[in-house]
Design a protein around this motif. Structure first.
Motif, mmCIF file in Angstrom:
data_model
loop_
_atom_site.group_PDB
_atom_site.id
_atom_site.type_symbol
_atom_site.label_atom_id
_atom_site.label_comp_id
_atom_site.label_asym_id
_atom_site.label_seq_id
_atom_site.Cartn_x
_atom_site.Cartn_y
_atom_site.Cartn_z
ATOM 1 N N ARG A 1 0.517 -85.988 13.979
ATOM 2 C CA ARG A 1 0.542 -86.263 15.414
ATOM 3 C C ARG A 1 -0.675 -85.732 16.148
ATOM 4 N N GLY A 2 -1.270 -84.681 15.647
ATOM 5 C CA GLY A 2 -2.421 -84.105 16.333
ATOM 6 C C GLY A 2 -2.678 -82.700 15.848
ATOM 7 N N VAL A 3 -3.314 -81.916 16.712
ATOM 8 C CA VAL A 3 -3.661 -80.535 16.368
ATOM 9 C C VAL A 3 -3.023 -79.605 17.394
ATOM 10 N N GLN A 4 -2.461 -78.534 16.921
ATOM 11 C CA GLN A 4 -1.827 -77.548 17.788
ATOM 12 C C GLN A 4 -2.573 -76.225 17.665
ATOM 13 N N VAL A 5 -2.943 -75.649 18.798
ATOM 14 C CA VAL A 5 -3.636 -74.364 18.851
ATOM 15 C C VAL A 5 -2.654 -73.329 19.383
ATOM 16 N N ARG B 1 -0.953 -78.366 22.400
ATOM 17 C CA ARG B 1 -0.861 -79.455 21.417
ATOM 18 C C ARG B 1 -1.648 -80.631 21.939
ATOM 19 N N VAL B 2 -2.574 -81.117 21.123
ATOM 20 C CA VAL B 2 -3.453 -82.215 21.519
ATOM 21 C C VAL B 2 -3.263 -83.359 20.531
ATOM 22 N N GLU C 1 1.547 -83.525 5.749
ATOM 23 C CA GLU C 1 2.456 -82.587 6.356
ATOM 24 C C GLU C 1 1.685 -81.590 7.217
ATOM 25 N N GLY C 2 2.399 -81.014 8.187
ATOM 26 C CA GLY C 2 1.752 -80.033 9.027
ATOM 27 C C GLY C 2 1.249 -78.857 8.215
#
Length: 230
Positions: A65-69, A77-78, A2-3
């Motif tokens: 899904r990836g990493v969010q800054v 979001r990457v 989970e996020g």
């Protein structure tokens, strides 16, 4: 997975103090201990805006899904397919195909005592079992949780360094160092592998302005002279 969002104690403490001061001013004005004035209302607004926009909102979010800054006025979001690495200097930096993405929320100097304490405990044990966890690769101990609980119980550990994250542990959502979060990003990017060609939206990085934060900071910029002059 989970996020999970990551922040550091310093930013949360400063944000909480600013919000508490604003609440105290408001309470004093409502209770009659302080005169109700436009200046008092303006200072409350400024403190609350700075608390939320600058200190409480920014974070790093890691999910499937990836990493969010999330920074002060810009979010990025990457997807994992575009993550090329991660490291820490003055702050957390994520290397992507579009260039580096740095995080305001995760400084490179945060929680050094926490990581150093774990290293000293492992060093004193000589690479043997450490607080309920067997030594892993490179002398890294197993999961260490609060009150002896392990990662299987809590989902994360209370004290963890970058080596432990590389060995498979997950840093805590609050208080982890930039090096530990960078190790998690590198590990998750390696585990993601090659994305499915049927999901092209997952391959696109996004970077956008957070106009709500811009508007709030603009309001604070107007409120400061009001609070000073009135």
């Amino acid at each position: 997975m989970e996020g999970r969002s990551f922040r550091q104690w310093g930013q949360l403490m400063v944000g909480a103090v600013l919000a508490a001061v604003a609440a105290g001013i408001a309470w004093a004005m409502v209770g009659g201990w302080m005169s109700r004035s436009p200046a008092g209302v303006a200072w409350c607004a400024v403190l609350l805006i700075l608390s939320y926009v600058v200190f409480l909102r920014p974070c790093v979010v890691v999910d499937d899904r990836g990493v969010q800054v999330r920074n002060i006025v810009r979010d990025a979001r990457v997807p994992w397919a575009q993550v090329r690495g991660a490291g820490s200097s003055w702050n957390l930096v994520i290397d992507t195909d579009a260039g580096p993405r740095s995080s305001w929320a995760i400084s490179g100097t945060a929680s050094p005592g926490r990581d150093a304490l774990l290293r000293r405990r492992r060093g004193g044990a000589g690479g043997r079992q450490d607080a309920g966890g067997a030594a892993g690769p490179g002398g890294v101990g197993g999961p260490v949780g609060v009150g002896g609980s392990d990662e299987g119980t809590l989902g994360y550990v209370a004290t963890v360094d970058a080596d432990a994250v590389s060995a498979g542990l997950t840093p805590p959502p609050v208080g982890a160092s930039a090096a530990a979060i960078a190790a998690l990003v590198r590990r998750r990017a390696q585990q993601a592998g090659t994305p499915s060609p049927t999901s092209p939206e997952q391959l696109q990085a996004e970077s956008r302005m957070v106009w709500s934060s811009v508007a709030l900071l603009g309001l604070a910029a107007v409120a400061v002279p009001v609070a000073v002059l009135l």
